[in-house]
Design a protein around this motif. Structure first.
Motif, PDB file in Angstrom:
ATOM      1  N   VAL A  94       0.812  -1.214   0.000  1.00 17.66           N
ATOM      2  CA  VAL A  94       0.000   0.000   0.000  1.00 17.66           C
ATOM      3  C   VAL A  94       0.846   1.264   0.000  1.00 17.66           C
ATOM      4  O   VAL A  94       0.645   2.173  -0.822  1.00 17.66           O
ATOM      5  N   PHE A  95       1.809   1.380   0.918  1.00 19.12           N
ATOM      6  CA  PHE A  95       2.382   2.685   1.221  1.00 19.12           C
ATOM      7  C   PHE A  95       3.482   3.160   0.283  1.00 19.12           C
ATOM      8  O   PHE A  95       3.489   4.353  -0.069  1.00 19.12           O
ATOM      9  N   PRO A  96       4.449   2.358  -0.141  1.00 14.61           N
ATOM     10  CA  PRO A  96       5.530   2.937  -0.969  1.00 14.61           C
ATOM     11  C   PRO A  96       5.025   3.633  -2.230  1.00 14.61           C
ATOM     12  O   PRO A  96       5.419   4.772  -2.518  1.00 14.61           O
ATOM     13  N   ILE A  97       4.161   2.980  -2.988  1.00 13.27           N
ATOM     14  CA  ILE A  97       3.693   3.601  -4.225  1.00 13.27           C
ATOM     15  C   ILE A  97       2.740   4.749  -3.924  1.00 13.27           C
ATOM     16  O   ILE A  97       2.699   5.751  -4.659  1.00 13.27           O
ATOM     17  N   TYR A  98       1.991   4.642  -2.820  1.00  9.77           N
ATOM     18  CA  TYR A  98       1.127   5.761  -2.432  1.00  9.77           C
ATOM     19  C   TYR A  98       1.963   6.987  -2.107  1.00  9.77           C
ATOM     20  O   TYR A  98       1.647   8.110  -2.542  1.00  9.77           O
ATOM     21  N   TRP A  99       3.033   6.801  -1.342  1.00 13.56           N
ATOM     22  CA  TRP A  99       3.890   7.944  -1.014  1.00 13.56           C
ATOM     23  C   TRP A  99       4.541   8.523  -2.257  1.00 13.56           C
ATOM     24  O   TRP A  99       4.757   9.738  -2.339  1.00 13.56           O
ATOM     25  N   LEU A 100       4.864   7.685  -3.235  1.00 13.36           N
ATOM     26  CA  LEU A 100       5.435   8.194  -4.478  1.00 13.36           C
ATOM     27  C   LEU A 100       4.432   9.076  -5.214  1.00 13.36           C
ATOM     28  O   LEU A 100       4.755  10.189  -5.651  1.00 13.36           O
ATOM     29  N   VAL A 101       3.207   8.595  -5.369  1.00 12.92           N
ATOM     30  CA  VAL A 101       2.178   9.382  -6.057  1.00 12.92           C
ATOM     31  C   VAL A 101       1.848  10.635  -5.257  1.00 12.92           C
ATOM     32  O   VAL A 101       1.605  11.713  -5.826  1.00 12.92           O
ATOM     33  N   LEU A 102       1.840  10.522  -3.930  1.00 10.41           N
ATOM     34  CA  LEU A 102       1.626  11.703  -3.090  1.00 10.41           C
ATOM     35  C   LEU A 102       2.702  12.746  -3.345  1.00 10.41           C
ATOM     36  O   LEU A 102       2.406  13.947  -3.477  1.00 10.41           O
ATOM     37  N   SER A 291      -3.199  -2.282 -11.434  1.00  7.82           N
ATOM     38  CA  SER A 291      -4.392  -1.449 -11.252  1.00  7.82           C
ATOM     39  C   SER A 291      -4.280  -0.517 -10.049  1.00  7.82           C
ATOM     40  O   SER A 291      -4.892   0.555 -10.038  1.00  7.82           O
ATOM     41  N   TYR A 292      -3.516  -0.895  -9.034  1.00 10.67           N
ATOM     42  CA  TYR A 292      -3.360  -0.014  -7.876  1.00 10.67           C
ATOM     43  C   TYR A 292      -2.646   1.278  -8.283  1.00 10.67           C
ATOM     44  O   TYR A 292      -3.062   2.381  -7.904  1.00 10.67           O
ATOM     45  N   SER A 293      -1.579   1.149  -9.062  1.00 12.73           N
ATOM     46  CA  SER A 293      -0.882   2.345  -9.549  1.00 12.73           C
ATOM     47  C   SER A 293      -1.791   3.172 -10.451  1.00 12.73           C
ATOM     48  O   SER A 293      -1.800   4.412 -10.387  1.00 12.73           O
ATOM     49  N   LEU A 294      -2.546   2.502 -11.298  1.00  9.74           N
ATOM     50  CA  LEU A 294      -3.487   3.211 -12.170  1.00  9.74           C
ATOM     51  C   LEU A 294      -4.515   3.965 -11.343  1.00  9.74           C
ATOM     52  O   LEU A 294      -4.826   5.131 -11.626  1.00  9.74           O
ATOM     53  N   TYR A 295      -5.031   3.318 -10.322  1.00  9.10           N
ATOM     54  CA  TYR A 295      -6.047   3.943  -9.474  1.00  9.10           C
ATOM     55  C   TYR A 295      -5.478   5.170  -8.763  1.00  9.10           C
ATOM     56  O   TYR A 295      -6.136   6.215  -8.683  1.00  9.10           O
TER      57      TYR A 295
END
Length: 366
Positions: A94-102, A291-295
């Motif tokens: 959940v968190f690494p890619i979320y922090w990147l997009v953030l 799909s998580y990265s896409l979302y």
């Protein structure tokens, strides 16, 4: 666990494809709505024909409960030693890619404020930090990444799943009580709202997914002639009821209907996979994996494309449908690349870091 049920979780290509379609539904909806701001079209594009796309999020909540139950079924009720590894897997997912997009979303705004001599993060108060950085559901919704509100529920769901890892029957009893309380709150039978949004209908959708995952791991699910036609009709009916029903959109009844319909879709896909592996287009399966990265990234990517088209003057000259198609194509391609080249490699690397020989030897000896 049934003596005949496999301990491992086989990869279900049809589930990956369903995940991709749900993400695409959300992308299509947001693409039309992001065009409504004054500097672009000023109205929802294409007459709002994709306004139903948010049902993809409802499907994701059911899918979330199904996936973690299906994947971690062999670990249920195995005691306290299981939950640290489970939580680490959820964290790296959940968190690494979320922090990147953030960072990609907030970075330009912060940099612009800093270069202009203003406070870099003035729009982010102390009360927003837990929800924005840690996806904590007890405070404010996340800033910058608009779709991250749903991740707050996901983190809540992942934490709650630890009770099933610690004690299966006790956890199932608590989950059953949770479902009863959600229904009771919806009908006004509780003195107040449950904390941490535990009474939200999305929680009931997650529990439906858990029930579907348990059923899929315990039994051979039925598959009858024309089942897909019936399930498809049920899903369309649920969407129409949620959108046009007497309660109105986003009401409790519609959420329940979408949850049940999503559970039926998943159960039917599993029933097909139990008989023989389902073949899906490779690109759709790959998009499901990413799909998580896409979302997470699609709103940012769509806004970038629309801004570029506006800067070059093409926004006012191209037909609306062409602009919409270009934005969607860029978001899907960009999201797929981020997932394929960043998210999945990072997740795999972080998981390998925990699978060191020093940690593996005691398990092998046991």
């Amino acid at each position: 666990m049934s003596p005949t049920a496999p301990a491992h979780a086989p990869r279900l290509a049809s589930i990956e494809a369903a995940r991709a379609l749900a993400a695409l539904a959300v992308v299509l909806m947001h693409a039309t709505h992001l065009m409504r701001v004054p500097q672009f079209s000023g109205h929802v594009a294409l007459g709002g024909m994709f306004d139903f796309g948010y049902v993809g999020v409802d499907f994701f909540f059911v899918l979330s409960g199904f996936i973690i139950t299906y994947v971690h079924h062999a670990e249920l009720g195995r005691g306290a030693g299981r939950w640290p590894g489970y939580l680490w897997k959820r964290f790296v997912r959940v968190f690494p890619i979320y922090w990147l997009v953030l960072a990609m979303t907030a970075g330009p705004s912060i940099a612009a404020r800093w270069l202009a001599g203003r406070t870099p993060v003035s729009e982010l108060g102390a009360q927003d930090i837990p929800g924005t950085l840690l996806l904590w559901i007890g405070g404010h919704e996340p800033a910058y990444v608009g779709v991250a509100w749903s991740l707050q529920y996901e983190v809540l769901f992942y934490l709650s799943f630890c009770v099933l890892l610690l004690h299966l029957r006790g956890g199932l009893a608590l989950y059953g009580l949770w479902a009863v309380l959600v229904v009771a709150q919806a009908f006004g039978a509780l003195p107040g709202a449950l904390p941490l949004k535990l009474g939200d209908p999305h929680c009931l959708q997650f529990l439906m997914g858990v029930a579907t995952g348990l059923l899929a791991r315990h039994a051979a699910l039925p598959l009858v002639r024309r089942q897909w036609g019936l399930v498809g009709a049920a899903f369309i009916g649920a969407v129409l009821y949620e959108r046009l029903g007497a309660q109105g959109a986003h009401a409790f009844g519609g959420r329940v209907a979408l949850g049940l319909a999503s559970a039926l879709v998943l159960a039917t896909l599993v029933a097909m996979e139990q008989r023989r592996p389902v073949r899906v287009p490779a690109m759709l399966a790959q998009l499901g994996a990413a799909s998580y990265s896409l979302y997470l990234a699609h709103c940012l990517l769509i806004n970038i494309v629309l801004a570029l088209l506006a800067k070059t003057g093409l926004y006012r000259t191209l037909p609306e449908f062409v602009i919409f198609a270009v934005a969607v194509a860029a978001a899907v391609t960009g999201g797929w690349l981020i997932g394929r080249c960043v998210e999945l490699p990072v997740v795999a690397w972080l998981r390998r870091r925990t699978a060191s020989p020093r940690l593996a030897r005691p398990a092998a000896t046991a």
